[in-house]
Scaffold this active site. Structure first.
Site, mmCIF file in Angstrom:
data_model
loop_
_atom_site.group_PDB
_atom_site.id
_atom_site.type_symbol
_atom_site.label_atom_id
_atom_site.label_comp_id
_atom_site.label_asym_id
_atom_site.label_seq_id
_atom_site.Cartn_x
_atom_site.Cartn_y
_atom_site.Cartn_z
ATOM 1 N N LYS A 1 15.343 56.165 9.636
ATOM 2 C CA LYS A 1 15.697 57.478 9.087
ATOM 3 C C LYS A 1 16.148 57.385 7.635
ATOM 4 O O LYS A 1 15.921 58.298 6.837
ATOM 5 C CB LYS A 1 16.805 58.111 9.932
ATOM 6 N N LYS B 1 5.544 66.972 12.109
ATOM 7 C CA LYS B 1 5.962 68.254 11.562
ATOM 8 C C LYS B 1 6.464 68.111 10.126
ATOM 9 O O LYS B 1 6.490 69.077 9.365
ATOM 10 C CB LYS B 1 7.093 68.827 12.415
ATOM 11 N N LYS C 1 1.119 58.900 11.936
ATOM 12 C CA LYS C 1 1.207 59.759 13.105
ATOM 13 C C LYS C 1 1.282 61.231 12.692
ATOM 14 O O LYS C 1 1.828 61.569 11.642
ATOM 15 C CB LYS C 1 2.449 59.408 13.935
#
Length: 410
Positions: free
Chosen positions: A161, A256, A253
């Site tokens: 992250k 969103k 991948k």
């Protein structure tokens, strides 16, 4: 840490099937057996399957194939007499990263509508918002008192992250300036999500096995500290990997977070939107010389489309078999135009099968949202309140044992 390779019985009224989590097989093969159990056999322990999904709004095709389709299949196959299914929209996890006010409430509702639209039945499953069950947070705190900080520091999610290397540590400058406690310790909440419902099995992809190992570690630490088998160690159901890649950057991948809307297909996209996005999908210029071939390294775009066809194929054909069939159908007239161009034919076929799968989901999704008209107290609110009631009852059964062990409460 004990090996994940353990035999366990699962979910069939007629019989039990053993499996090892080091081998990725289909959920159908993992979970169910047609073997008849002798009438003298001991009644199998009730199984509890738990899984959660973050509220990011309307799911995309990758979410559907990677998780939600499996939830629906488990619902349709698992015996309700022996198996409980618990699915959570994990909104507490969502706030480990900043959220713009108003988005989270909207996205939770959209995710709930999507779960119902794919066919999850609230009479068969427990579906709830994580934040409506305080037991998740209560158990998280109790588990944090025996969880290992060193173990947490070695986990990769918080590093990913923050875009840190896998070998980064908490003393790195970027970690010290950017790492928040919620992001660092969220695996404890994830463990609590599972353990508070005494989940016996958790379906995960290969990239989530580390989190299940940590949950099992939490069980070991707690049970050792409080001298008893209070918590249940969950087994891993290693689901078949169905990675759906971006339509525009097929080495990454589908996500969103990609700023390009044409990179992903949402479950609510119209037929024309699906068709347009697939026709614009990035492929390559090698078709005239090679035809349609499955080669994820050299031809990631073409391979991504072939894998999509394979995921939806009623004959369970591989991507390679589908490629060969398309080449035969066009008679190897490579480099042609219109319908005889194999690449065009591939895209048209992908568009057709994706529309056929998603159109009923889209219609049901719109029906659910329009039926409620955005008002509180409608069907969606009834579903989530009933789900929270059942989830709170489930959590309390575990927490009563935990509180007795820790000597909390009256």
């Amino acid at each position: 840490m004990k090996s994940l390779t353990r035999a366990s019985g699962l979910l069939s009224r007629q019989g039990l099937t053993s499996f090892t989590t080091t081998r990725a097989s289909t959920l159908q093969q993992c979970l169910y057996s047609s073997t008849t159990t002798p009438t003298t056999a001991r009644k199998p322990q009730r199984q509890v399957i738990f899984s959660g999904i973050q509220p990011t709004g309307v799911p995309h095709l990758g979410n559907y194939l990677g998780a939600l389709q499996q939830w629906k299949r488990m619902q349709d196959s698992a015996d309700p007499e022996t198996t409980d299914l618990i699915f959570s929209v994990v909104d507490l996890h969502a706030i480990t990263v900043p959220q713009q006010r108003g988005n989270l409430k909207k996205w939770k509702r959209e995710m709930l509508a999507a779960l119902l639209a794919i066919g999850l039945d609230p009479k068969r499953c427990t579906i709830f918002y994580q934040s409506m069950v305080p037991g998740h947070s209560e158990l998280q705190w109790i588990l944090s008192c025996t969880a290992s900080t060193g173990y947490l520091s070695r986990m990769t999610q918080w590093k990913s992250k923050l875009q840190l290397a896998d070998d980064a540590n908490m003393l790195d400058d970027k970690a010290k300036s950017s790492l928040k406690h919620g992001l660092f310790s969220y695996p404890i909440l994830q463990a609590a999500d599972i353990l508070v419902h005494r989940a016996t099995h958790v379906p995960v992809g290969e990239d989530q096995r580390q989190h299940l190992e940590f949950a099992r570690e939490c069980v070991t630490n707690f049970n050792h500290a409080y001298k008893g088998k209070v918590l249940v160690a969950p087994e891993t159901i290693l689901s078949p990997t169905k990675r759906v890649m971006s339509l525009q950057l097929p080495t990454k991948k589908m996500s969103k977070s990609d700023p390009d809307p044409s990179s992903r297909i949402l479950l609510t996209d119209t037929p024309s939107e699906i068709h347009s996005k697939i026709l614009k999908a990035r492929t390559d210029s090698l078709t005239p010389s090679l035809g349609i071939t499955f080669d994820p390294v050299q031809r990631p775009g073409v391979s991504n489309l072939l894998q999509l066809l394979s995921h939806f194929d009623s004959q369970n054909r591989s991507a390679q078999e589908i490629a060969a069939q398309i080449n035969v159908e066009v008679g190897n007239q490579l480099g042609g135009e219109g319908e005889e161009n194999p690449l065009r034919k591939l895209k048209e076929r992908v568009s057709e099968v994706v529309q056929r799968e998603l159109n009923p989901i889209r219609e049901r999704y719109l029906e659910l949202l329009e039926g409620d008209e955005g008002k509180e107290g409608g069907y969606l609110d009834e579903v989530i309140r009933e789900g929270a009631r059942k989830a709170n009852e489930s959590a309390e059964r575990t927490l009563s044992r935990v509180r007795r062990a820790v000597e909390l409460g009256a």
